[in-house]
Design a protein around this motif. Structure first.
Motif, PDB file in Angstrom:
ATOM      1  N   ASP A  32       0.819  -1.208   0.000  1.00 44.52           N
ATOM      2  CA  ASP A  32       0.000   0.000   0.000  1.00 44.52           C
ATOM      3  C   ASP A  32       0.849   1.253   0.000  1.00 44.52           C
ATOM      4  N   ALA A  50       3.425  11.728   0.745  1.00 45.23           N
ATOM      5  CA  ALA A  50       3.001  10.363   0.440  1.00 45.23           C
ATOM      6  C   ALA A  50       4.194   9.562  -0.044  1.00 45.23           C
ATOM      7  N   TRP A  53       4.330   2.188  -2.409  1.00 46.97           N
ATOM      8  CA  TRP A  53       4.531   0.937  -1.676  1.00 46.97           C
ATOM      9  C   TRP A  53       5.995   0.545  -1.586  1.00 46.97           C
ATOM     10  N   ARG A  99      -3.624   3.539   1.811  1.00 42.19           N
ATOM     11  CA  ARG A  99      -4.602   3.469   0.725  1.00 42.19           C
ATOM     12  C   ARG A  99      -5.465   2.221   0.814  1.00 42.19           C
ATOM     13  N   SER A 102      -3.832  -0.229  -2.886  1.00 43.66           N
ATOM     14  CA  SER A 102      -3.196   0.449  -4.008  1.00 43.66           C
ATOM     15  C   SER A 102      -1.765   0.810  -3.665  1.00 43.66           C
ATOM     16  N   SER A 106      -0.801   9.101  -3.491  1.00 45.17           N
ATOM     17  CA  SER A 106      -1.819  10.071  -3.896  1.00 45.17           C
ATOM     18  C   SER A 106      -1.908  11.169  -2.849  1.00 45.17           C
ATOM     19  N   ASN A 108      -4.820  12.762  -2.604  1.00 43.55           N
ATOM     20  CA  ASN A 108      -6.276  12.854  -2.455  1.00 43.55           C
ATOM     21  C   ASN A 108      -6.735  12.145  -1.180  1.00 43.55           C
ATOM     22  N   THR A 109      -7.316  12.900  -0.282  1.00 43.66           N
ATOM     23  CA  THR A 109      -7.784  12.361   0.999  1.00 43.66           C
ATOM     24  C   THR A 109      -8.726  11.174   0.808  1.00 43.66           C
ATOM     25  N   GLN A 111      -8.880   8.898  -1.303  1.00 45.96           N
ATOM     26  CA  GLN A 111      -8.319   7.663  -1.827  1.00 45.96           C
ATOM     27  C   GLN A 111      -7.636   6.826  -0.755  1.00 45.96           C
ATOM     28  N   TYR A 112      -7.714   7.287   0.501  1.00 49.08           N
ATOM     29  CA  TYR A 112      -7.101   6.557   1.611  1.00 49.08           C
ATOM     30  C   TYR A 112      -8.192   5.921   2.466  1.00 49.08           C
ATOM     31  N   ARG A 113      -8.052   4.620   2.648  1.00 50.99           N
ATOM     32  CA  ARG A 113      -9.087   3.856   3.335  1.00 50.99           C
ATOM     33  C   ARG A 113      -8.876   3.794   4.845  1.00 50.99           C
ATOM     34  N   TRP A 115      -7.098   5.171   8.443  1.00 53.48           N
ATOM     35  CA  TRP A 115      -6.612   6.401   9.067  1.00 53.48           C
ATOM     36  C   TRP A 115      -6.268   6.156  10.531  1.00 53.48           C
TER      37      TRP A 115
END
Length: 125
Positions: A32, A50, A53, A99, A102, A106, A108-109, A111-113, A115
């Motif tokens: 990830d 960011a 992987w 992520r 993935s 990125s 983009n907030t 796109q992250y699963r 936290w």
């Protein structure tokens, strides 16, 4: 249960340094991309850095470029954020994110699963 736990935040004077850590558990994140975001007082959450992987690709917000460094230790399932030359405007709660499926970094907030709960950084002038 997947968990991301940040540590290393605190109070520091302007010009100082801190190193944040994010330890992952519950699954391996070796495939990830992971990132750091932050949310300052009265502000929206914003991208900080960011890392892909493999660790071979990194990206940074313009506001931290040249001062912050993101890295990861696959063996420890941990990602780091080295913060140097800190400024009062860096004051925020810093969140680690993964992520989840993935390898691509990125900013983009959405796109992250996964936290973490966040760690507070306060920079005094």
């Amino acid at each position: 249960q997947v968990e991301l736990v940040e540590s290393g935040g605190g109070l520091v004077q302007a010009g100082g340094s801190l190193r944040l850590s994010c330890a992952a558990s519950g699954r391996t994140f070796s495939n990830d991309a992971m990132a750091w975001f932050r949310q300052g007082p009265g502000k929206e959450r914003e991208f900080v850095a960011a890392i892909a992987w493999s660790g071979g690709y990194t990206s940074y917000a313009d506001s931290v470029k040249g001062r912050f460094t993101i890295s990861r230790d696959m063996a420890k399932n941990t990602v780091y954020l080295q913060m140097n030359s800190l400024k009062p405007e860096d004051t925020a709660i810093y969140y680690c994110a993964a992520r989840g499926g993935s390898r691509l970094a990125s900013s983009n907030t959405f796109q992250y699963r996964y936290w973490g709960q966040g760690t507070r950084v306060t920079v005094s002038s």
